[in-house]
Motif scaffolding. Structure first.
Motif, short mmCIF file in Angstrom:
data_model
loop_
_atom_site.label_atom_id
_atom_site.label_comp_id
_atom_site.label_asym_id
_atom_site.label_seq_id
_atom_site.Cartn_x
_atom_site.Cartn_y
_atom_site.Cartn_z
N VAL A 71 6.68 -5.36 -13.38
CA VAL A 71 5.57 -5.58 -14.30
C VAL A 71 5.27 -7.07 -14.50
O VAL A 71 4.10 -7.46 -14.62
CB VAL A 71 5.84 -4.88 -15.65
CG1 VAL A 71 7.05 -5.47 -16.36
CG2 VAL A 71 4.62 -4.93 -16.56
N GLY A 72 6.30 -7.91 -14.54
CA GLY A 72 6.07 -9.33 -14.72
C GLY A 72 5.39 -9.95 -13.51
O GLY A 72 4.43 -10.72 -13.64
N ALA A 73 5.87 -9.61 -12.30
CA ALA A 73 5.27 -10.14 -11.07
C ALA A 73 3.86 -9.59 -10.88
O ALA A 73 2.99 -10.27 -10.33
CB ALA A 73 6.14 -9.79 -9.87
N LYS A 74 3.63 -8.34 -11.32
CA LYS A 74 2.28 -7.78 -11.24
C LYS A 74 1.28 -8.66 -11.99
O LYS A 74 0.21 -8.99 -11.47
CB LYS A 74 2.25 -6.37 -11.83
CG LYS A 74 2.66 -5.27 -10.88
CD LYS A 74 2.42 -3.91 -11.51
CE LYS A 74 2.78 -2.80 -10.54
NZ LYS A 74 2.50 -1.46 -11.09
N ALA A 75 1.62 -9.01 -13.22
CA ALA A 75 0.71 -9.83 -14.03
C ALA A 75 0.44 -11.17 -13.34
O ALA A 75 -0.70 -11.67 -13.36
CB ALA A 75 1.31 -10.05 -15.42
N GLU A 76 1.47 -11.74 -12.69
CA GLU A 76 1.28 -13.00 -11.98
C GLU A 76 0.36 -12.83 -10.78
O GLU A 76 -0.48 -13.68 -10.50
CB GLU A 76 2.64 -13.54 -11.53
CG GLU A 76 3.53 -14.01 -12.67
CD GLU A 76 4.87 -14.53 -12.19
OE1 GLU A 76 5.55 -15.20 -12.97
OE2 GLU A 76 5.24 -14.26 -11.02
N ILE A 77 0.52 -11.72 -10.05
CA ILE A 77 -0.32 -11.47 -8.87
C ILE A 77 -1.76 -11.21 -9.30
O ILE A 77 -2.71 -11.67 -8.65
CB ILE A 77 0.25 -10.31 -8.03
CG1 ILE A 77 1.56 -10.77 -7.37
CG2 ILE A 77 -0.75 -9.84 -6.98
CD1 ILE A 77 2.32 -9.66 -6.66
N TYR A 78 -1.95 -10.48 -10.41
CA TYR A 78 -3.31 -10.24 -10.90
C TYR A 78 -3.99 -11.56 -11.26
O TYR A 78 -5.16 -11.79 -10.94
CB TYR A 78 -3.29 -9.33 -12.13
CG TYR A 78 -2.78 -7.93 -11.87
CD1 TYR A 78 -2.93 -7.33 -10.63
CD2 TYR A 78 -2.16 -7.20 -12.87
CE1 TYR A 78 -2.47 -6.04 -10.39
CE2 TYR A 78 -1.69 -5.91 -12.66
CZ TYR A 78 -1.84 -5.34 -11.41
OH TYR A 78 -1.38 -4.07 -11.18
N GLU A 79 -3.24 -12.44 -11.92
CA GLU A 79 -3.79 -13.74 -12.30
C GLU A 79 -4.13 -14.56 -11.05
O GLU A 79 -5.16 -15.24 -11.00
CB GLU A 79 -2.77 -14.48 -13.17
CG GLU A 79 -3.30 -15.76 -13.80
CD GLU A 79 -4.29 -15.50 -14.92
OE1 GLU A 79 -5.22 -16.32 -15.07
OE2 GLU A 79 -4.15 -14.49 -15.63
N LEU A 80 -3.26 -14.48 -10.04
CA LEU A 80 -3.49 -15.19 -8.79
C LEU A 80 -4.75 -14.70 -8.10
O LEU A 80 -5.59 -15.51 -7.65
CB LEU A 80 -2.28 -15.02 -7.87
CG LEU A 80 -2.41 -15.55 -6.44
CD1 LEU A 80 -2.62 -17.05 -6.44
CD2 LEU A 80 -1.17 -15.19 -5.63
N ILE A 81 -4.92 -13.39 -8.01
CA ILE A 81 -6.10 -12.83 -7.35
C ILE A 81 -7.37 -13.24 -8.09
O ILE A 81 -8.38 -13.62 -7.47
CB ILE A 81 -5.98 -11.29 -7.25
CG1 ILE A 81 -4.86 -10.92 -6.26
CG2 ILE A 81 -7.30 -10.68 -6.79
CD1 ILE A 81 -4.57 -9.43 -6.20
#
Length: 501
Positions: A433-443
């Motif tokens: 869940v933490g890495a997901k939020a980072e990837i969403y922000e990156l995209i």
């Protein structure tokens, strides 16, 4: 007699100078489904490898079935009654179902010849007993991922099975297949088989598990009844911070539609809507929805020349282009982060540095990719910091990274190129869940920088929360184009399942 079938106490595991587990605990009650959660790299899989005899603990004790035990290898753990289903299946694709079920413990006749009839008969009985509708004579390669997973479970189920470990079992399953898996798990639970269920899908935790244990950075954070802990609190325990907003704020769709068109692709196959082609604008995230098997991946692999052609015409920045292979697509500024990072997106035995820079040569020969060492070090170091890849060194082998950090490397290799169109296929599969939020922000940040993004996803919240527009695919055809308030789960699923004509 204790109610606990398993007590792992003060388990530590060191790999050289790296402390993967630091005095962690896990207690499992007989007959319960116990969830184990945490970010990628939290130590979940390492602990399961300690329990199943793959790794030996540096310190700590294992009390199993009221006895202190030490498993020197996986065979000892299996014989004691511990089964494990890894994310990467251990099945042999070209063998039959029954051959896989009896692999390593084949039944033989008195003359030493394999007794195939008996193994088929017993396999069928085991499949029927667990409610699994699979022909034991079918070749594994011909089965869906869900049915392959069911075969793994049947293979692990023995008369002495006491604990079954399932590592990310729902990561690649459809909602219907997840329901079938949970039904199978409940059947095992009714026989007093305990299960340790590892998953990043928190909804699954709340559906199937009684208790949940949280790890973070190789340490034990806590155990709770699932019914007693709210999801926000669980996430906070996992990541050590509050993930207040999972998805970045979307821009106004009217502003997105003012941006210049970056890519137009005319689809060869007729669709059910008036618009017969795909339009992608600079700074836009185009979501691609549909059921597994609908043809989403195939459609966009063909856009980069990796699969058979689905398009009559492709126009990039106002000019018609022909793409016969992925290298030509790269030269035209189109990249793909594939759904299977381990076999298609990364070279696992290579370092982070070598994986990140391998695409950045552009038209030069790939054989020269490692020549400019100082530039490669600078590029990869900058990228590791930019997208927060957790690693002690850029020389770390990618195979030793957690799933979330592997995914970040798979993304980073495209950010070192001149691509202005990037296709993300299942960008957060197997990611915490933490890495997901980072990837969403990156995209979203890539879109803000003017890149055009195509995002294929099986996760409905991801499609709804991140996409500026959504196209829905069913049976290899685009059946809907949605924007604004139309982007909601009910509307998307109605088109994906054929409910809207």
């Amino acid at each position: 007699m204790s109610d606990y079938i398993l007590k792992l106490t003060n388990i530590s595991k060191h790999f050289g100078g790296v402390k993967a587990l630091d005095s962690v605990h896990l207690n499992v009650i007989k007959g319960e489904i116990h969830a184990l959660v945490g970010e990628n790299g939290a130590g979940k899989s390492t602990l399961m490898k300690v329990l199943s005899g793959v790794h030996q603990p540096t310190s700590g004790t294992i009390e199993f079935n009221n006895e202190f035990v030490k498993f020197s290898n996986p065979q000892q753990a299996r014989e004691a009654g511990i089964g494990i289903i890894y994310q990467e299946f251990s099945l042999i694709p070209d063998l039959k179902v029954y051959q896989n079920i009896f692999l390593g413990r084949e039944i033989k006749k008195k003359n030493g010849i394999l007794d195939s009839k008996k193994m088929i008969k017993i396999s069928q009985e085991k499949l029927n007993d667990l409610g699994v509708d699979i022909d034991p004579k079918e070749t594994i390669r011909n089965l869906s991922i869900a049915k392959q997973q069911f075969c793994e479970i049947v293979k692990a189920v023995t008369d002495d099975l006491k604990i079954l470990i399932l590592d990310e079992p729902t990561a690649t399953l459809t909602p219907g297949e997840v329901s079938q898996l949970f039904l199978l798990m409940r059947r095992l639970q009714a026989r007093d088989v305990s299960m340790i269920f590892i998953s990043h899908h928190l909804d699954d935790i709340y559906t199937i598990a009684e208790n949940v244990t949280v790890f973070r950075d190789g340490q034990f954070i806590g155990t709770s009844k699932v019914s007693d802990i709210e999801q926000d609190r669980l996430i906070n325990m996992m990541v050590g911070r509050t993930v207040e907003q999972e998805f970045p704020v979307k821009p106004n769709i009217s502003e997105v539609e003012k941006q210049p068109i970056c890519l137009e692709a005319e689809v060869q196959r007729l669709s059910k809507i008036e618009k017969q082609h795909i339009v992608l604008r600079k700074g836009e995230i185009l979501g691609v929805a549909g059921l597994v098997g609908a043809g989403r991946t195939e459609l966009f692999r063909s856009l980069i020349g990796a699969d058979k052609a689905y398009f009559k015409k492709i126009i990039k920045n106002g000019k018609e282009i022909k793409l016969r292979n992925p290298n030509e697509a790269l030269n035209y500024g189109i990249g793909l982060v594939p759904e299977d990072r381990k076999t298609q997106g990364l070279i696992l035995p290579f370092s982070i540095k070598d994986n990140i820079v391998i695409n950045s040569l552009g038209k030069e020969a790939k054989a020269k990719v490692f020549e400019n060492k100082s530039n490669n070090i600078k590029t990869s170091t900058t990228m590791v910091k930019k997208i927060n890849i957790k690693t002690p060194s850029i020389n770390q082998f990618v195979c030793n990274l957690s799933g979330g950090n592997q995914q970040k490397v798979a993304i980073a290799k495209w950010l070192t190129t001149d691509c202005d169109v990037i296709i993300f296929d299942e960008p957060t599969r197997g990611v915490d869940v933490g890495a997901k939020a980072e990837i969403y922000e990156l995209i979203r940040n890539l879109a803000k920088q003017g890149l055009a993004i195509i995002m294929i996803s099986s996760e409905m919240p991801e499609v709804v929360g991140l996409s500026d527009r959504v196209i829905t695919i069913k049976d290899d055809r685009i059946v809907a184009e949605l924007k604004g308030d139309e982007i909601n789960p009910e509307v998307i699923m109605s088109y994906a399942t054929g409910g809207v004509k």
